[in-house]
Design a protein around this motif. Structure first.
Motif, PDB file in Angstrom:
ATOM      1  N   PRO A 133       0.833  -1.207   0.000  1.00 45.12           N
ATOM      2  CA  PRO A 133       0.000   0.000   0.000  1.00 45.12           C
ATOM      3  C   PRO A 133       0.864   1.252   0.000  1.00 45.12           C
ATOM      4  CG  PRO A 133      -0.028  -1.045   2.156  1.00 45.12           C
ATOM      5  CD  PRO A 133       0.739  -1.947   1.251  1.00 45.12           C
ATOM      6  N   VAL A 134       0.333   2.307  -0.577  1.00 45.31           N
ATOM      7  CA  VAL A 134       1.008   3.595  -0.607  1.00 45.31           C
ATOM      8  C   VAL A 134       0.955   4.189   0.798  1.00 45.31           C
ATOM      9  CG1 VAL A 134       0.946   5.914  -1.591  1.00 45.31           C
ATOM     10  CG2 VAL A 134       0.378   3.946  -3.015  1.00 45.31           C
ATOM     11  N   ARG A 135       2.058   4.737   1.248  1.00 43.85           N
ATOM     12  CA  ARG A 135       2.113   5.357   2.579  1.00 43.85           C
ATOM     13  C   ARG A 135       1.643   6.798   2.502  1.00 43.85           C
ATOM     14  NH1 ARG A 135       1.954   0.939   4.569  1.00 43.85           N
ATOM     15  NH2 ARG A 135       3.783  -0.263   5.027  1.00 43.85           N
ATOM     16  N   GLY A 136       1.244   7.314   3.635  1.00 41.13           N
ATOM     17  CA  GLY A 136       0.786   8.690   3.701  1.00 41.13           C
ATOM     18  C   GLY A 136      -0.672   8.741   4.089  1.00 41.13           C
ATOM     19  N   ILE A 137      -1.272   9.888   3.979  1.00 38.17           N
ATOM     20  CA  ILE A 137      -2.662  10.073   4.358  1.00 38.17           C
ATOM     21  C   ILE A 137      -3.551   9.583   3.223  1.00 38.17           C
ATOM     22  CG2 ILE A 137      -4.428  11.773   4.957  1.00 38.17           C
ATOM     23  CD1 ILE A 137      -2.149  13.479   6.121  1.00 38.17           C
ATOM     24  N   ALA A 138      -4.372   8.576   3.533  1.00 39.63           N
ATOM     25  CA  ALA A 138      -5.287   8.042   2.530  1.00 39.63           C
ATOM     26  C   ALA A 138      -6.354   9.087   2.212  1.00 39.63           C
ATOM     27  CB  ALA A 138      -5.932   6.765   3.047  1.00 39.63           C
ATOM     28  N   PRO A 139      -6.657   9.286   0.914  1.00 38.07           N
ATOM     29  CA  PRO A 139      -7.665  10.286   0.538  1.00 38.07           C
ATOM     30  C   PRO A 139      -9.081   9.736   0.688  1.00 38.07           C
ATOM     31  CG  PRO A 139      -6.741   9.300  -1.415  1.00 38.07           C
ATOM     32  CD  PRO A 139      -6.015   8.694  -0.239  1.00 38.07           C
ATOM     33  N   ILE A 140      -9.376   9.267   1.901  1.00 34.99           N
ATOM     34  CA  ILE A 140     -10.676   8.663   2.182  1.00 34.99           C
ATOM     35  C   ILE A 140     -10.991   8.898   3.650  1.00 34.99           C
ATOM     36  CG2 ILE A 140      -9.585   6.439   2.694  1.00 34.99           C
ATOM     37  CD1 ILE A 140     -12.089   5.052   1.624  1.00 34.99           C
ATOM     38  N   ALA A 141     -12.266   8.997   3.952  1.00 34.13           N
ATOM     39  CA  ALA A 141     -12.706   9.059   5.355  1.00 34.13           C
ATOM     40  C   ALA A 141     -13.841   8.059   5.526  1.00 34.13           C
ATOM     41  CB  ALA A 141     -13.170  10.455   5.739  1.00 34.13           C
ATOM     42  N   LEU A 142     -13.758   7.281   6.568  1.00 41.94           N
ATOM     43  CA  LEU A 142     -14.851   6.399   6.951  1.00 41.94           C
ATOM     44  C   LEU A 142     -15.761   7.219   7.861  1.00 41.94           C
ATOM     45  CD1 LEU A 142     -12.565   3.379   7.769  1.00 41.94           C
ATOM     46  CD2 LEU A 142     -13.954   3.669   5.708  1.00 41.94           C
ATOM     47  N   ALA A 143     -17.058   6.949   7.862  1.00 42.51           N
ATOM     48  CA  ALA A 143     -17.963   7.767   8.656  1.00 42.51           C
ATOM     49  C   ALA A 143     -18.807   6.914   9.589  1.00 42.51           C
ATOM     50  CB  ALA A 143     -18.872   8.583   7.740  1.00 42.51           C
ATOM     51  N   HIS A 144     -19.077   7.464  10.745  1.00 41.04           N
ATOM     52  CA  HIS A 144     -19.920   6.841  11.770  1.00 41.04           C
ATOM     53  C   HIS A 144     -20.960   7.868  12.177  1.00 41.04           C
ATOM     54  CE1 HIS A 144     -20.901   4.431  15.350  1.00 41.04           C
ATOM     55  NE2 HIS A 144     -20.935   5.581  16.001  1.00 41.04           N
ATOM     56  N   ASN A 145     -22.232   7.578  11.884  1.00 48.40           N
ATOM     57  CA  ASN A 145     -23.311   8.498  12.244  1.00 48.40           C
ATOM     58  C   ASN A 145     -23.754   8.255  13.677  1.00 48.40           C
ATOM     59  OD1 ASN A 145     -23.454   9.823   9.813  1.00 48.40           O
ATOM     60  ND2 ASN A 145     -25.169   8.645   9.034  1.00 48.40           N
ATOM     61  N   CYS A 146     -24.024   9.327  14.364  1.00 46.30           N
ATOM     62  CA  CYS A 146     -24.542   9.289  15.734  1.00 46.30           C
ATOM     63  C   CYS A 146     -25.924   9.926  15.745  1.00 46.30           C
ATOM     64  CB  CYS A 146     -23.615  10.067  16.670  1.00 46.30           C
ATOM     65  SG  CYS A 146     -21.960   9.365  16.816  1.00 46.30           S
ATOM     66  N   ALA A 147     -26.690   9.611  16.782  1.00 43.40           N
ATOM     67  CA  ALA A 147     -28.049  10.145  16.891  1.00 43.40           C
ATOM     68  C   ALA A 147     -28.081  11.589  17.394  1.00 43.40           C
ATOM     69  CB  ALA A 147     -28.891   9.258  17.798  1.00 43.40           C
ATOM     70  N   THR A 148     -27.061  11.996  18.181  1.00 43.63           N
ATOM     71  CA  THR A 148     -27.074  13.337  18.777  1.00 43.63           C
ATOM     72  C   THR A 148     -25.681  13.971  18.708  1.00 43.63           C
ATOM     73  OG1 THR A 148     -26.474  12.575  21.000  1.00 43.63           O
ATOM     74  CG2 THR A 148     -28.842  12.604  20.446  1.00 43.63           C
ATOM     75  N   GLU A 149     -25.653  15.281  18.885  1.00 51.47           N
ATOM     76  CA  GLU A 149     -24.378  15.995  18.953  1.00 51.47           C
ATOM     77  C   GLU A 149     -23.586  15.547  20.178  1.00 51.47           C
ATOM     78  OE1 GLU A 149     -24.939  20.244  18.665  1.00 51.47           O
ATOM     79  OE2 GLU A 149     -25.941  20.072  16.719  1.00 51.47           O
ATOM     80  N   GLU A 150     -24.262  15.277  21.265  1.00 49.69           N
ATOM     81  CA  GLU A 150     -23.583  14.831  22.491  1.00 49.69           C
ATOM     82  C   GLU A 150     -22.868  13.497  22.261  1.00 49.69           C
ATOM     83  OE1 GLU A 150     -26.846  15.878  22.368  1.00 49.69           O
ATOM     84  OE2 GLU A 150     -26.510  17.832  23.304  1.00 49.69           O
ATOM     85  N   GLU A 151     -23.510  12.610  21.503  1.00 52.18           N
ATOM     86  CA  GLU A 151     -22.887  11.325  21.202  1.00 52.18           C
ATOM     87  C   GLU A 151     -21.641  11.520  20.339  1.00 52.18           C
ATOM     88  OE1 GLU A 151     -23.896   6.947  19.266  1.00 52.18           O
ATOM     89  OE2 GLU A 151     -25.460   8.484  19.283  1.00 52.18           O
TER      90      GLU A 151
END
Length: 135
Positions: A64-82
């Motif tokens: 794999p290429v080293r460095g910052i991968a140009p991708i973001a995984l996302a996790h949705n939460c129900a509230t801002e507090e979460e």
């Protein structure tokens, strides 16, 4: 080809370190692990695979290429507090975090990087995709 993703595989430098972060720290339950790979169920019919760079390279045929991968995984939460709680937990595990802010698109999100630099967006999304929150 069906429009779906079955696995997301991240090539990690140190599988035990990744285990400490995801399993011990975030308290995710592995479905399978053998020292070279950890498979974590992250959605219906979706696994996150944390695979050693050596195993990944042997199977794919190139490192794999080293460095910052140009991708973001996302996790949705129900509230801002979460969102804030998840970011705080990640920070307590040593993750590099960027605090959550209210976004122009109407949501609230921040980011953390796992031990290998893979970025995770932690978000409260008020739009249609915000309705899909895993239990």
């Amino acid at each position: 080809m069906d429009q779906r993703i079955s696995f997301i595989t991240l090539a990690v430098e140190n599988v035990p370190r990744s285990r400490r972060f995801y399993v011990d720290g975030l308290e995710w339950e592995p479905m399978f692990e053998d020292g070279d790979v950890i498979m974590l169920p992250v959605g219906e019919h979706l696994l996150l695979s944390l695979w050693s760079v050596e195993g990944f390279t042997a199977e794919i045929g190139e490192a794999p290429v080293r460095g910052i991968a140009p991708i973001a995984l996302a996790h949705n939460c129900a509230t801002e507090e979460e969102v804030d709680r998840v970011l705080s937990l990640a920070a307590s595990l040593g993750a590099n975090t960027h605090p959550a802010v209210r976004r122009d698109w109407g949501g609230y999100s921040g980011y953390f990087s796992d031990p290998d630099g893979f970025r995770w967006e932690i978000a409260m999304n008020p739009g249609p995709t915000g309705d899909y929150v895993l239990p």
